[in-house]
Design a protein around this motif. Sequence first.
Motif, PDB file in Angstrom:
ATOM      1  N   ALA A  93      -4.533  26.161   1.829  1.00 16.64           N
ATOM      2  CA  ALA A  93      -4.418  24.721   1.603  1.00 16.64           C
ATOM      3  C   ALA A  93      -5.354  23.989   2.544  1.00 16.64           C
ATOM      4  O   ALA A  93      -5.538  24.377   3.693  1.00 16.64           O
ATOM      5  N   GLY A  94      -5.982  22.916   2.030  1.00 17.48           N
ATOM      6  CA  GLY A  94      -6.894  22.129   2.833  1.00 17.48           C
ATOM      7  C   GLY A  94      -8.354  22.462   2.606  1.00 17.48           C
ATOM      8  O   GLY A  94      -9.236  21.719   3.047  1.00 17.48           O
ATOM      9  N   LEU A  95      -8.624  23.572   1.915  1.00 16.78           N
ATOM     10  CA  LEU A  95     -10.001  23.979   1.628  1.00 16.78           C
ATOM     11  C   LEU A  95     -10.355  23.582   0.202  1.00 16.78           C
ATOM     12  O   LEU A  95      -9.673  24.002  -0.748  1.00 16.78           O
ATOM     13  N   ALA A  96     -11.399  22.786   0.025  1.00 17.20           N
ATOM     14  CA  ALA A  96     -11.848  22.402  -1.312  1.00 17.20           C
ATOM     15  C   ALA A  96     -12.384  23.631  -2.042  1.00 17.20           C
ATOM     16  O   ALA A  96     -12.985  24.517  -1.427  1.00 17.20           O
ATOM     17  N   SER A  97     -12.182  23.671  -3.357  1.00 14.77           N
ATOM     18  CA  SER A  97     -12.636  24.824  -4.140  1.00 14.77           C
ATOM     19  C   SER A  97     -14.143  24.813  -4.337  1.00 14.77           C
ATOM     20  O   SER A  97     -14.800  25.851  -4.218  1.00 14.77           O
ATOM     21  N   VAL A  98     -14.701  23.658  -4.679  1.00 13.64           N
ATOM     22  CA  VAL A  98     -16.123  23.582  -5.028  1.00 13.64           C
ATOM     23  C   VAL A  98     -16.781  22.418  -4.277  1.00 13.64           C
ATOM     24  O   VAL A  98     -16.114  21.473  -3.876  1.00 13.64           O
ATOM     25  N   PRO A  99     -18.095  22.480  -4.090  1.00 18.01           N
ATOM     26  CA  PRO A  99     -18.793  21.372  -3.430  1.00 18.01           C
ATOM     27  C   PRO A  99     -18.650  20.068  -4.211  1.00 18.01           C
ATOM     28  O   PRO A  99     -18.597  20.060  -5.448  1.00 18.01           O
ATOM     29  N   GLY A 100     -18.566  18.979  -3.479  1.00 19.40           N
ATOM     30  CA  GLY A 100     -18.462  17.654  -4.081  1.00 19.40           C
ATOM     31  C   GLY A 100     -19.259  16.651  -3.272  1.00 19.40           C
ATOM     32  O   GLY A 100     -19.962  17.027  -2.318  1.00 19.40           O
ATOM     33  N   THR A 107     -16.960  24.558   1.444  1.00 15.79           N
ATOM     34  CA  THR A 107     -15.928  24.776   0.431  1.00 15.79           C
ATOM     35  C   THR A 107     -15.718  26.279   0.193  1.00 15.79           C
ATOM     36  O   THR A 107     -16.437  27.118   0.750  1.00 15.79           O
ATOM     37  N   LEU A 108     -14.758  26.594  -0.657  1.00 18.19           N
ATOM     38  CA  LEU A 108     -14.508  28.001  -1.002  1.00 18.19           C
ATOM     39  C   LEU A 108     -15.749  28.634  -1.620  1.00 18.19           C
ATOM     40  O   LEU A 108     -16.093  29.782  -1.312  1.00 18.19           O
ATOM     41  N   VAL A 109     -16.439  27.914  -2.490  1.00 19.91           N
ATOM     42  CA  VAL A 109     -17.655  28.444  -3.112  1.00 19.91           C
ATOM     43  C   VAL A 109     -18.691  28.785  -2.047  1.00 19.91           C
ATOM     44  O   VAL A 109     -19.349  29.833  -2.114  1.00 19.91           O
ATOM     45  N   HIS A 127     -18.828  32.065  -9.670  1.00 21.69           N
ATOM     46  CA  HIS A 127     -18.404  31.284 -10.835  1.00 21.69           C
ATOM     47  C   HIS A 127     -16.883  31.136 -10.765  1.00 21.69           C
ATOM     48  O   HIS A 127     -16.143  32.087 -11.052  1.00 21.69           O
ATOM     49  N   ILE A 128     -16.408  29.952 -10.364  1.00 21.12           N
ATOM     50  CA  ILE A 128     -14.971  29.724 -10.231  1.00 21.12           C
ATOM     51  C   ILE A 128     -14.349  29.598 -11.616  1.00 21.12           C
ATOM     52  O   ILE A 128     -14.740  28.748 -12.415  1.00 21.12           O
ATOM     53  N   ILE A 129     -13.358  30.434 -11.889  1.00 24.54           N
ATOM     54  CA  ILE A 129     -12.686  30.425 -13.197  1.00 24.54           C
ATOM     55  C   ILE A 129     -11.382  29.631 -13.134  1.00 24.54           C
ATOM     56  O   ILE A 129     -11.073  28.852 -14.033  1.00 24.54           O
ATOM     57  N   THR A 130     -10.596  29.808 -12.087  1.00 29.55           N
ATOM     58  CA  THR A 130      -9.333  29.074 -11.943  1.00 29.55           C
ATOM     59  C   THR A 130      -9.408  28.234 -10.661  1.00 29.55           C
ATOM     60  O   THR A 130      -9.172  28.738  -9.578  1.00 29.55           O
ATOM     61  N   ARG A 131      -9.728  26.966 -10.816  1.00 30.01           N
ATOM     62  CA  ARG A 131      -9.908  26.069  -9.665  1.00 30.01           C
ATOM     63  C   ARG A 131      -8.563  25.494  -9.229  1.00 30.01           C
ATOM     64  O   ARG A 131      -7.686  25.243 -10.054  1.00 30.01           O
ATOM     65  N   LEU A 132      -8.426  25.263  -7.936  1.00 30.68           N
ATOM     66  CA  LEU A 132      -7.211  24.652  -7.379  1.00 30.68           C
ATOM     67  C   LEU A 132      -7.566  23.354  -6.668  1.00 30.68           C
ATOM     68  O   LEU A 132      -8.655  23.199  -6.112  1.00 30.68           O
ATOM     69  N   ASP A 133      -6.590  22.416  -6.649  1.00 28.33           N
ATOM     70  CA  ASP A 133      -6.725  21.221  -5.829  1.00 28.33           C
ATOM     71  C   ASP A 133      -6.907  21.629  -4.369  1.00 28.33           C
ATOM     72  O   ASP A 133      -6.453  22.701  -3.938  1.00 28.33           O
ATOM     73  N   ARG A 134      -7.508  20.748  -3.604  1.00 30.21           N
ATOM     74  CA  ARG A 134      -7.787  21.043  -2.200  1.00 30.21           C
ATOM     75  C   ARG A 134      -6.533  21.464  -1.430  1.00 30.21           C
ATOM     76  O   ARG A 134      -6.556  22.409  -0.642  1.00 30.21           O
ATOM     77  N   PHE A 135      -5.421  20.752  -1.636  1.00 31.92           N
ATOM     78  CA  PHE A 135      -4.224  21.029  -0.839  1.00 31.92           C
ATOM     79  C   PHE A 135      -3.221  21.943  -1.545  1.00 31.92           C
ATOM     80  O   PHE A 135      -2.074  22.056  -1.116  1.00 31.92           O
ATOM     81  N   THR A 136      -3.650  22.608  -2.610  1.00 29.13           N
ATOM     82  CA  THR A 136      -2.858  23.662  -3.234  1.00 29.13           C
ATOM     83  C   THR A 136      -3.383  25.002  -2.738  1.00 29.13           C
ATOM     84  O   THR A 136      -4.591  25.231  -2.730  1.00 29.13           O
ATOM     85  N   SER A 137      -2.484  25.866  -2.320  1.00 31.13           N
ATOM     86  CA  SER A 137      -2.875  27.193  -1.837  1.00 31.13           C
ATOM     87  C   SER A 137      -2.762  28.206  -2.964  1.00 31.13           C
ATOM     88  O   SER A 137      -2.193  27.939  -4.019  1.00 31.13           O
ATOM     89  N   GLY A 138      -3.311  29.394  -2.710  1.00 35.44           N
ATOM     90  CA  GLY A 138      -3.084  30.493  -3.636  1.00 35.44           C
ATOM     91  C   GLY A 138      -4.327  31.078  -4.263  1.00 35.44           C
ATOM     92  O   GLY A 138      -5.459  30.803  -3.863  1.00 35.44           O
ATOM     93  N   LEU A 139      -4.078  31.922  -5.268  1.00 28.62           N
ATOM     94  CA  LEU A 139      -5.163  32.746  -5.793  1.00 28.62           C
ATOM     95  C   LEU A 139      -6.126  31.978  -6.690  1.00 28.62           C
ATOM     96  O   LEU A 139      -5.739  31.090  -7.450  1.00 28.62           O
ATOM     97  N   VAL A 140      -7.385  32.335  -6.536  1.00 25.77           N
ATOM     98  CA  VAL A 140      -8.493  31.774  -7.312  1.00 25.77           C
ATOM     99  C   VAL A 140      -9.289  32.937  -7.878  1.00 25.77           C
ATOM    100  O   VAL A 140      -9.702  33.838  -7.141  1.00 25.77           O
ATOM    101  N   LEU A 141      -9.499  32.913  -9.192  1.00 25.98           N
ATOM    102  CA  LEU A 141     -10.290  33.946  -9.866  1.00 25.98           C
ATOM    103  C   LEU A 141     -11.746  33.517  -9.884  1.00 25.98           C
ATOM    104  O   LEU A 141     -12.073  32.399 -10.297  1.00 25.98           O
TER     105      LEU A 141
END
Length: 299
Positions: A93-100, A107-109, A127-141
Amino acid sequence: MDYVIKNTSNENLSLKRFLLKHQISQRTLSRIRRREILLMMNGQLVDLKAKAVSNAEVKLIFPPENNSKLVADFAPIEVLYEDSNWLIVNKPAGLASVPGPTNQTTTLVNRIKGYMIKQNMIDRIPHIITRLDRFTSGLVLVAKHHLAQSMIETQVEEHAMDKRYLAIVNGLVEPISGLIDLPIKRVVGQPQRIIAANGQSAQTEYWVRQANQAASLVEAKLYTGRNHQIRLHFSALGYPLLGDQLYGGNTTLITRQALHAWRLRFLDPFSKQQLEVTAPLPLDLQQLLSSLKLSFAQL
């Protein structure tokens, strides 16, 4: 990378139809037409109009992938699963998935590109397949290359992946299971989404796993992938996620939405086998459950 498909059928198909039948996307076909991806059959360069002859070896030759504008961040990532096509990571949680606009470098990317470089991978575009909100934790494909992204597109578009989340919400949720079917609409210029009759269709199935009068631990399955779907759906029922200030959640015990992408199951288009991965519950959510006298152990 090279990808080889053996034609074991006697059907008289063009290579275009043959590749579509083997889950090669229209976007990849467009790249073949532009000769960005080379198409060969039995060692000869061909185009999509050629016939896929019986027992032919059809080969796609992809150029190495890189993007010099994508900055590598060498901060560590937690890898839950990895093979030659897929990377599944546990995003904190707290880490953005993709650059903005406000963050192009951490970011995670960016971290995954750093990981790809450290692993000496030829392809270096995550290539992010399942993106999460910044403050949602958990698995990303993550697809490691264009072909994997291409072959998973149909499952994404048809919402065929089984994505399960764990949410800790305010109050005793009743009934203990159900399907929330409420359309979601974006409000121009606002971060919040709203429930509106003219919004996009959205369905969330849920099961209460543990509960008391103060809070409920809920497992949720998405049938659509709208932004803020779980957060808004439970708020609309009167059970906002704890810590979710945007949708009326209590921030006394936790200051981020209590939402975790817990489990993912999908059909691997390469192996034709079901792949299932789970992400352990992070410490902040474990502590929150403990303070509420709830437990994750029974799941």
